[in-house]
Design a protein around this motif. Structure first.
Motif, PDB file in Angstrom:
ATOM      1  N   THR A  12      41.656  37.902  32.299  1.00 17.30           N
ATOM      2  CA  THR A  12      40.687  37.769  33.394  1.00 17.30           C
ATOM      3  C   THR A  12      40.843  38.863  34.449  1.00 17.30           C
ATOM      4  OG1 THR A  12      42.165  36.269  34.569  1.00 17.30           O
ATOM      5  CG2 THR A  12      40.514  35.269  33.112  1.00 17.30           C
ATOM      6  N   ARG A  13      41.776  39.764  34.250  1.00 16.82           N
ATOM      7  CA  ARG A  13      42.056  40.794  35.249  1.00 16.82           C
ATOM      8  C   ARG A  13      40.873  41.759  35.385  1.00 16.82           C
ATOM      9  NH1 ARG A  13      47.451  44.294  34.591  1.00 16.82           N
ATOM     10  NH2 ARG A  13      46.013  45.641  33.491  1.00 16.82           N
ATOM     11  N   LYS A  14      40.556  42.135  36.628  1.00 20.81           N
ATOM     12  CA  LYS A  14      39.457  43.060  36.900  1.00 20.81           C
ATOM     13  C   LYS A  14      39.964  44.495  36.930  1.00 20.81           C
ATOM     14  CE  LYS A  14      36.874  39.812  39.701  1.00 20.81           C
ATOM     15  NZ  LYS A  14      36.294  39.544  41.015  1.00 20.81           N
ATOM     16  N   ARG A  17      37.594  49.495  40.810  1.00 23.05           N
ATOM     17  CA  ARG A  17      36.197  49.964  40.884  1.00 23.05           C
ATOM     18  C   ARG A  17      36.018  51.355  40.288  1.00 23.05           C
ATOM     19  NH1 ARG A  17      31.420  48.399  43.316  1.00 23.05           N
ATOM     20  NH2 ARG A  17      30.010  50.105  43.832  1.00 23.05           N
ATOM     21  N   TYR A 159      42.870  43.563  30.461  1.00 24.29           N
ATOM     22  CA  TYR A 159      41.722  43.398  31.352  1.00 24.29           C
ATOM     23  C   TYR A 159      40.666  42.522  30.685  1.00 24.29           C
ATOM     24  CZ  TYR A 159      43.607  47.131  34.217  1.00 24.29           C
ATOM     25  OH  TYR A 159      44.417  47.896  35.020  1.00 24.29           O
ATOM     26  N   GLN A 163      33.240  42.917  32.777  1.00 24.29           N
ATOM     27  CA  GLN A 163      33.518  43.372  34.136  1.00 24.29           C
ATOM     28  C   GLN A 163      32.201  43.413  34.919  1.00 24.29           C
ATOM     29  OE1 GLN A 163      36.655  44.422  35.365  1.00 24.29           O
ATOM     30  NE2 GLN A 163      37.563  43.694  33.454  1.00 24.29           N
ATOM     31  N   TRP A 165      29.996  44.874  38.314  1.00 20.87           N
ATOM     32  CA  TRP A 165      29.838  45.939  39.310  1.00 20.87           C
ATOM     33  C   TRP A 165      28.632  45.623  40.168  1.00 20.87           C
ATOM     34  CZ3 TRP A 165      25.775  49.220  40.372  1.00 20.87           C
ATOM     35  CH2 TRP A 165      26.066  50.355  41.139  1.00 20.87           C
TER      36      TRP A 165
END
Length: 169
Positions: A12-14, A17, A159, A163, A165
């Motif tokens: 679940t890690r992001k 950016r 990860y 994801q 954004w």
């Protein structure tokens, strides 16, 4: 089992950016076909479209009388799916872009911002048109407000494969 890192719980890690942006830009810069989803009086319409990218912005030209352009005139909100060829779960890589389409006609000052990234010469050559005369078609640009990026290879490094954004981070 060829990829043990695909088993077990999904991470679940992001991604930071800058790293997610790099991956999104790589995908947009390495593909040229997308599926544009619009909505009109007859309901949803998903259309394969050849596109070009200018940073996170996706752009394409279209006939003003096409169903997608009629739909955009009625409701400019769109979803765009961009994906790389798939050969297995580990290679799954794509993005869903959500935003509002803008139609820029020739002479619109905003058009100049995007036009250098639009490779119209390829299409003109295919159609036997003169390369001395750029097209006068409407340019549709979509600057996404949000992007959902999917890449299962991210699991290998711990990860999440999906994801998120947003333009305003």
């Amino acid at each position: 089992m060829t990829r043990s890192w695909l088993t077990g719980p999904t991470p679940t890690r992001k991604l930071p950016r800058d790293r997610i942006e790099e991956r999104i830009l790589n995908l947009l810069g390495s593909q040229n076909m997308c599926v544009l989803a619009t909505t009109g009086a007859d309901g949803p319409l998903a259309t394969p479209v050849r596109f070009y990218a200018h940073e996170f912005t996706v752009m394409f030209t279209a006939s003003p009388k096409s169903p997608k352009m009629r739909n955009l005139a009625a409701d400019p909100r769109v979803s765009i799916g961009v994906f790389a060829p798939l050969v297995g779960l580990a290679s799954s890589r794509g993005a869903q872009l959500f935003g509002t389409a803008r139609v820029l006609e020739p002479g619109d000052p905003d058009r100049e911002r995007y036009w250098p990234s639009f490779r119209w010469e390829n299409e003109h050559a295919e159609r036997g048109r003169s390369l001395a005369e750029p097209p006068a078609d409407s340019l549709v640009v979509v600057e996404p407000e949000r992007i959902v990026y999917t890449e299962h290879w991210l699991r290998r490094d711990g990860y999440a494969p999906r994801q998120f954004w947003r333009r305003s981070a």
